[in-house]
Write a protein that holds these residues in place. Structure first.
Motif, PDB file in Angstrom:
ATOM      1  N   ARG A 130       5.166   4.832  12.248  1.00 47.15           N
ATOM      2  CA  ARG A 130       4.476   3.548  12.413  1.00 47.15           C
ATOM      3  C   ARG A 130       3.763   3.422  13.757  1.00 47.15           C
ATOM      4  NH1 ARG A 130       7.772  -0.988  11.896  1.00 47.15           N
ATOM      5  NH2 ARG A 130       5.915  -2.247  12.020  1.00 47.15           N
TER       6      ARG A 130
ATOM      7  N   PRO B  34       0.809  -1.220   0.000  1.00 48.34           N
ATOM      8  CA  PRO B  34       0.000   0.000   0.000  1.00 48.34           C
ATOM      9  C   PRO B  34       0.848   1.279   0.000  1.00 48.34           C
ATOM     10  CG  PRO B  34      -0.624  -1.446   1.844  1.00 48.34           C
ATOM     11  CD  PRO B  34       0.492  -2.114   1.112  1.00 48.34           C
ATOM     12  N   LEU B  35       2.096   1.178   0.484  1.00 45.65           N
ATOM     13  CA  LEU B  35       2.957   2.371   0.517  1.00 45.65           C
ATOM     14  C   LEU B  35       3.385   2.825  -0.866  1.00 45.65           C
ATOM     15  CD1 LEU B  35       5.617   2.083   3.357  1.00 45.65           C
ATOM     16  CD2 LEU B  35       3.902   3.854   3.033  1.00 45.65           C
TER      17      LEU B  35
ATOM     18  N   ARG C  29      -4.912  13.462   3.700  1.00 45.75           N
ATOM     19  CA  ARG C  29      -5.473  12.135   3.954  1.00 45.75           C
ATOM     20  C   ARG C  29      -6.487  11.737   2.902  1.00 45.75           C
ATOM     21  NH1 ARG C  29      -6.005  13.854   9.202  1.00 45.75           N
ATOM     22  NH2 ARG C  29      -4.261  13.246  10.517  1.00 45.75           N
TER      23      ARG C  29
ATOM     24  N   PRO D 123      -9.456  13.848  14.534  1.00 46.83           N
ATOM     25  CA  PRO D 123      -9.063  14.570  13.317  1.00 46.83           C
ATOM     26  C   PRO D 123      -9.331  16.070  13.387  1.00 46.83           C
ATOM     27  CG  PRO D 123     -10.992  13.176  12.919  1.00 46.83           C
ATOM     28  CD  PRO D 123     -10.537  12.896  14.316  1.00 46.83           C
TER      29      PRO D 123
ATOM     30  N   LEU E 207       2.405   5.730  15.378  1.00 44.52           N
ATOM     31  CA  LEU E 207       1.189   6.549  15.275  1.00 44.52           C
ATOM     32  C   LEU E 207       0.085   5.804  14.526  1.00 44.52           C
ATOM     33  CD1 LEU E 207       2.404  10.204  14.535  1.00 44.52           C
ATOM     34  CD2 LEU E 207       1.618   9.242  16.686  1.00 44.52           C
ATOM     35  N   ASN E 208       0.466   5.061  13.475  1.00 49.47           N
ATOM     36  CA  ASN E 208      -0.532   4.246  12.776  1.00 49.47           C
ATOM     37  C   ASN E 208      -1.245   3.329  13.758  1.00 49.47           C
ATOM     38  OD1 ASN E 208      -0.053   5.227  10.232  1.00 49.47           O
ATOM     39  ND2 ASN E 208       1.370   3.595   9.653  1.00 49.47           N
ATOM     40  N   LEU E 209      -0.452   2.636  14.576  1.00 49.24           N
ATOM     41  CA  LEU E 209      -1.065   1.656  15.476  1.00 49.24           C
ATOM     42  C   LEU E 209      -1.821   2.330  16.615  1.00 49.24           C
ATOM     43  CD1 LEU E 209       1.402  -0.161  14.137  1.00 49.24           C
ATOM     44  CD2 LEU E 209       0.304  -1.758  15.701  1.00 49.24           C
TER      45      LEU E 209
ATOM     46  N   MET F 139      -1.026  -3.958  10.188  1.00 52.54           N
ATOM     47  CA  MET F 139      -0.644  -3.443  11.504  1.00 52.54           C
ATOM     48  C   MET F 139      -0.241  -4.581  12.433  1.00 52.54           C
ATOM     49  SD  MET F 139      -3.346  -0.427  12.303  1.00 52.54           S
ATOM     50  CE  MET F 139      -3.554   0.943  11.152  1.00 52.54           C
TER      51      MET F 139
ATOM     52  N   GLU G 273      -4.375  -2.487   5.292  1.00 57.08           N
ATOM     53  CA  GLU G 273      -3.489  -1.765   6.209  1.00 57.08           C
ATOM     54  C   GLU G 273      -3.721  -2.200   7.658  1.00 57.08           C
ATOM     55  OE1 GLU G 273      -2.557   2.507   4.018  1.00 57.08           O
ATOM     56  OE2 GLU G 273      -4.536   2.198   4.893  1.00 57.08           O
TER      57      GLU G 273
ATOM     58  N   TYR H 140       3.539  -5.308  13.023  1.00 56.70           N
ATOM     59  CA  TYR H 140       4.404  -4.369  13.754  1.00 56.70           C
ATOM     60  C   TYR H 140       5.532  -5.057  14.539  1.00 56.70           C
ATOM     61  CZ  TYR H 140       5.875  -0.482  16.657  1.00 56.70           C
ATOM     62  OH  TYR H 140       6.626   0.479  17.281  1.00 56.70           O
TER      63      TYR H 140
ATOM     64  N   ALA I 239      -4.362   7.015   5.075  1.00 59.23           N
ATOM     65  CA  ALA I 239      -4.118   7.368   6.477  1.00 59.23           C
ATOM     66  C   ALA I 239      -2.725   6.990   6.981  1.00 59.23           C
ATOM     67  CB  ALA I 239      -5.179   6.708   7.354  1.00 59.23           C
ATOM     68  N   ASP I 240      -1.938   6.236   6.185  1.00 58.91           N
ATOM     69  CA  ASP I 240      -0.633   5.769   6.665  1.00 58.91           C
ATOM     70  C   ASP I 240       0.286   6.963   6.955  1.00 58.91           C
ATOM     71  OD1 ASP I 240       1.924   4.676   7.034  1.00 58.91           O
ATOM     72  OD2 ASP I 240       1.435   2.964   5.754  1.00 58.91           O
ATOM     73  N   HIS I 241       0.722   7.070   8.223  1.00 60.64           N
ATOM     74  CA  HIS I 241       1.510   8.242   8.611  1.00 60.64           C
ATOM     75  C   HIS I 241       2.860   8.318   7.913  1.00 60.64           C
ATOM     76  CE1 HIS I 241      -1.511   8.413  11.792  1.00 60.64           C
ATOM     77  NE2 HIS I 241      -1.272   9.697  11.751  1.00 60.64           N
ATOM     78  N   ARG I 242       3.347   7.190   7.404  1.00 58.91           N
ATOM     79  CA  ARG I 242       4.617   7.236   6.674  1.00 58.91           C
ATOM     80  C   ARG I 242       4.474   8.023   5.382  1.00 58.91           C
ATOM     81  NH1 ARG I 242       5.715   0.902   6.901  1.00 58.91           N
ATOM     82  NH2 ARG I 242       3.468   0.978   6.610  1.00 58.91           N
TER      83      ARG I 242
ATOM     84  N   THR J  69      -3.712   4.800  16.427  1.00 63.81           N
ATOM     85  CA  THR J  69      -5.082   5.177  16.065  1.00 63.81           C
ATOM     86  C   THR J  69      -6.047   4.026  16.356  1.00 63.81           C
ATOM     87  OG1 THR J  69      -4.734   4.520  13.780  1.00 63.81           O
ATOM     88  CG2 THR J  69      -4.471   6.835  14.272  1.00 63.81           C
TER      89      THR J  69
ATOM     90  N   GLN K 176      -3.205  15.129  15.912  1.00 61.60           N
ATOM     91  CA  GLN K 176      -4.448  14.433  15.595  1.00 61.60           C
ATOM     92  C   GLN K 176      -4.326  12.939  15.900  1.00 61.60           C
ATOM     93  OE1 GLN K 176      -4.798  15.837  11.603  1.00 61.60           O
ATOM     94  NE2 GLN K 176      -5.222  17.897  12.361  1.00 61.60           N
ATOM     95  N   ALA K 177      -3.161  12.361  15.617  1.00 60.53           N
ATOM     96  CA  ALA K 177      -2.969  10.938  15.904  1.00 60.53           C
ATOM     97  C   ALA K 177      -2.848  10.707  17.407  1.00 60.53           C
ATOM     98  CB  ALA K 177      -1.722  10.418  15.185  1.00 60.53           C
TER      99      ALA K 177
ATOM    100  N   ALA L 225      -9.537   5.881  14.384  1.00 62.76           N
ATOM    101  CA  ALA L 225      -9.745   7.323  14.298  1.00 62.76           C
ATOM    102  C   ALA L 225      -9.595   7.827  12.864  1.00 62.76           C
ATOM    103  CB  ALA L 225      -8.767   8.045  15.225  1.00 62.76           C
ATOM    104  N   PHE L 226      -8.901   7.071  12.000  1.00 63.19           N
ATOM    105  CA  PHE L 226      -8.698   7.520  10.622  1.00 63.19           C
ATOM    106  C   PHE L 226      -9.016   6.381   9.659  1.00 63.19           C
ATOM    107  CE2 PHE L 226      -5.855  10.018  13.293  1.00 63.19           C
ATOM    108  CZ  PHE L 226      -6.311  11.293  12.979  1.00 63.19           C
ATOM    109  N   ASP L 227      -9.162   6.718   8.393  1.00 66.22           N
ATOM    110  CA  ASP L 227      -9.614   5.749   7.402  1.00 66.22           C
ATOM    111  C   ASP L 227      -8.486   4.875   6.861  1.00 66.22           C
ATOM    112  OD1 ASP L 227     -12.288   6.053   7.406  1.00 66.22           O
ATOM    113  OD2 ASP L 227     -12.351   7.577   5.837  1.00 66.22           O
ATOM    114  N   TYR L 228      -8.159   3.810   7.562  1.00 64.60           N
ATOM    115  CA  TYR L 228      -7.197   2.855   7.024  1.00 64.60           C
ATOM    116  C   TYR L 228      -7.943   1.812   6.197  1.00 64.60           C
ATOM    117  CZ  TYR L 228      -3.657   4.749  10.101  1.00 64.60           C
ATOM    118  OH  TYR L 228      -2.766   5.587  10.714  1.00 64.60           O
TER     119      TYR L 228
END
Lengths: 339, 266
Positions: free
Chosen positions: A220, A5-6, A276, A88, A222-224, B98, B94, B101, A281-284, A226, A82-83, B87-90
């Motif tokens: 990464r 996805p990246l 976004r 948001p 931050l992704n988790l 996760m 994705e 990790y 939404a991936d913070h990377r 959320t 936000q994260a 909280a966000f649209d993954y």
């Protein structure tokens, strides 16, 4: 099918960062005095006699670079807050950092002549950083007092309270100041990029770079996060450490940006939201893309501020607020409808 | 083996668990039952090591969880919470990624093996066709299955040195907020994952809290019945689900309690 996805994010990040660089180089050509590229970069004319080059390099380029640095920094800080708050609608100013910075600046403007502050980077910049630091420490102490990590609820409430409290102190300081001081203070509060040279940029740059390095480590976690603190912890994230790094690095970035341009509003919420929508939404991807788009956005807003009522130069904060206010309301309404 | 010895826990002054002991054997399928607020969620969090016990120890193969590095631990024990709120649209893919990790270094990007693990987990939970949908747009049942997929991706150890160690999947009331059809679907999925786990090199042990007596009676091999933070009964379903225990724990009349016990156990 089995593509990462990246992969989709890499060209988008590249484009956003290139656009930002282009915007910062192109913006100085726009203004009441037209500049020609040939004269600005003329090799034959000495710099001392070259009016075009002087306007370009001494007046307009620092301002464009400041806009890029501040815009990119505020946008990425917005993403991080936000994260961290899992909300948001959070901004870099939600936790009272800008109010603290403003109070510091107000004190320096009003009493700076009377009390030699002895701070680096000139009185107002240093004092605003000190004010931001004070706000950060108070909010952190409150939010971590009864928790092993940071309570996002307490963070939010403490931030709202600090904003109100510092605003009252700002009014108090304003009340004590004379007309010229009040005028300077008000202009500072509007958010202005009239930096008059490279010095404020160079002063803020190390702080911003430090914060951005921390952000890159945070992407990464931050992704988790959320998913919530618990779910992140069971996947092996050191939640307490990630929250601390996010809080302090986000605050550092915000404090540095505000010390350069004042509390310029809405960049930290509009840009992450738009980014976004395009990149996911991936913070990377969101973090670097937000830096590029935030820089471009503020450079463009500043060009607008300098030209829309030419020869009068508006503070850029008025432009971002005029665009950002309605945008924020639209977001609020469209989100509440979705809930 | 994952074992809890004399666990006690309090939120502030509110005692939640008293001297709870239980074992989850390799390949075990343990159901945790009990009324609302009896401490099921807290017990699962203690078993996963995401909450430190006030007294007592949780150990994995004889080692205290607190002495195991959190990433190593996450490769052995995965948790599916009651609700997954993003909280966000993954995208669904994705969310599954996760789970990878704890298999990656700080700046490492997911490689082909991680993608394969995520896709395999989505296949196993019947959500592969949703891979590119936004997680927040899914129905409750679909979200629950994707959350399970993320946990399975997390436990996928085919490429690591730990590939023969038992893995533990902890689910907190996985069917609680689902309608009948999804309840049946998710329950069947858990039973199937457990069965498949037994056939693989690294057995899968499952601990699930539930209110579903039929699920507890038919799928679980061991039941733990909690009441007000204490263990009231432990053992195979036939021993735990009796009119006496149910009427005491839930405050039912013995005849009503007897009528609730699934047919196979009566």
């Amino acid at each position: 099918m089995r593509t990462h996805p990246l992969k989709r994010g890499v060209p988008l990040v590249t484009i956003s960062l290139l656009t930002a660089v282009l915007a910062m180089v192109a913006a100085p050509f726009v203004g009441p005095t037209p500049l020609s590229m040939r004269d600005v970069f003329s090799a034959t004319q000495p710099f001392a006699d070259n009016m075009d080059a002087q306007i370009f390099f001494l007046a307009r380029l620092p301002r464009a670079l400041a806009a890029g640095l501040v815009g990119g920094t505020l946008a990425t800080a917005g993403v991080v807050f936000q994260a961290l708050l899992r909300n948001p609608l959070a901004t870099p100013y939600t936790l009272g950092i800008s109010a603290g910075a403003s109070l510091g600046a107000m004190v320096a403007i009003t009493f700076g002549a009377a009390i030699p502050l002895g701070l680096p980077f000139g009185g107002v910049t240093g004092a605003s950083l000190a004010g931001a630091g004070l706000a950060v420490l108070v909010v952190y102490a409150l939010a971590s007092a009864r928790h092993s990590g940071l309570s996002t609820t307490v963070l939010l409430l403490a931030g709202v309270t600090m904003n109100a409290f510092f605003s009252a102190l700002i009014l108090f300081v304003q009340y004590l100041s004379d007309f010229t001081e009040t005028f300077r203070a008000l202009r500072w509060l509007m958010g202005d990029l009239d930096v008059a040279g490279y010095q404020p940029i160079l002063a803020a740059l190390p702080l911003v770079v430090l914060a951005l390095l921390a952000f890159s480590w945070l992407a990464r976690p931050l992704n988790l996060m959320t998913l919530g603190a618990n779910a992140a912890a069971t996947r092996g994230v050191d939640v307490v450490r990630s929250q601390r790094v996010a809080f302090f690095a986000g605050s550092l970035a915000t404090g540095a940006a505000v010390s350069v341009g004042g509390p310029i509003g809405f960049v930290g919420i509009i840009v992450p939201h738009l980014v976004r929508l395009v990149v996911g939404a991936d913070h990377r991807v969101v973090l670097p893309a937000s830096f590029g788009v935030g820089a471009t956005f503020l450079v463009a807003c500043d060009v607008l501020a300098r030209t829309v009522m030419s020869p009068l130069e508006l503070p850029v904060g008025i432009i971002t607020a005029l665009i950002g206010g309605p945008f924020f309301l639209y977001m609020l309404i469209s989100r509440t409808r979705a809930i | 083996m994952l074992s809890a010895t004399d666990l006690s826990f309090a939120f502030g002054t509110q005692r939640v668990l008293w001297d709870v002991s239980m074992d989850v054997r390799a390949g075990g399928m343990v159901g945790v039952l009990g009324p609302n607020g009896c401490g099921k969620t807290t017990l699962l969090r203690l078993l996963a090591g995401s909450l430190p016990a006030d007294r007592g120890v949780v150990s994995l193969d004889g080692r205290a969880l607190t002495s195991i590095d959190r990433r190593n631990l996450a490769r052995r024990i995965a948790v599916v919470p009651q609700h997954t709120h993003l909280a966000f649209d993954y995208s669904v893919l994705e969310v599954a990624l996760m789970g990878r990790y704890p298999h990656l270094g700080a700046f490492e990007v997911e490689g082909p093996e991680d993608l394969a693990a995520a896709h395999a987990a989505l296949e196993a939970t019947g959500t592969a066709h949703l891979a590119h949908r936004a997680f927040t747009t899914l129905s409750g049942g679909e979200q629950q299955r994707v959350a399970i997929a993320s946990a399975l991706a997390q436990l996928d150890v085919r490429t690591s040195a730990q590939s023969h160690a038992t893995r533990f999947l902890l689910l907190d009331e996985p069917t609680a907020s689902l309608d009948l059809r999804y309840q049946v679907e998710v329950a069947a999925l858990i039973a199937r994952l457990h069965a498949e786990g037994q056939a693989s090199d690294s057995p899968l042990s499952i601990v699930t809290s539930t209110h579903d007596l039929r699920f507890a009676a038919t799928v679980c091999t061991t039941l733990v019945l909690l009441a007000e933070g204490r263990v009231m009964a432990v053992g195979p379903p036939g021993q735990v689900l009796t009119p006496e225990t149910l009427s005491t724990v839930y405050g039912l009349t013995p005849s009503l309690a007897a009528s609730l016990i699934p047919a196979g156990l009566r």
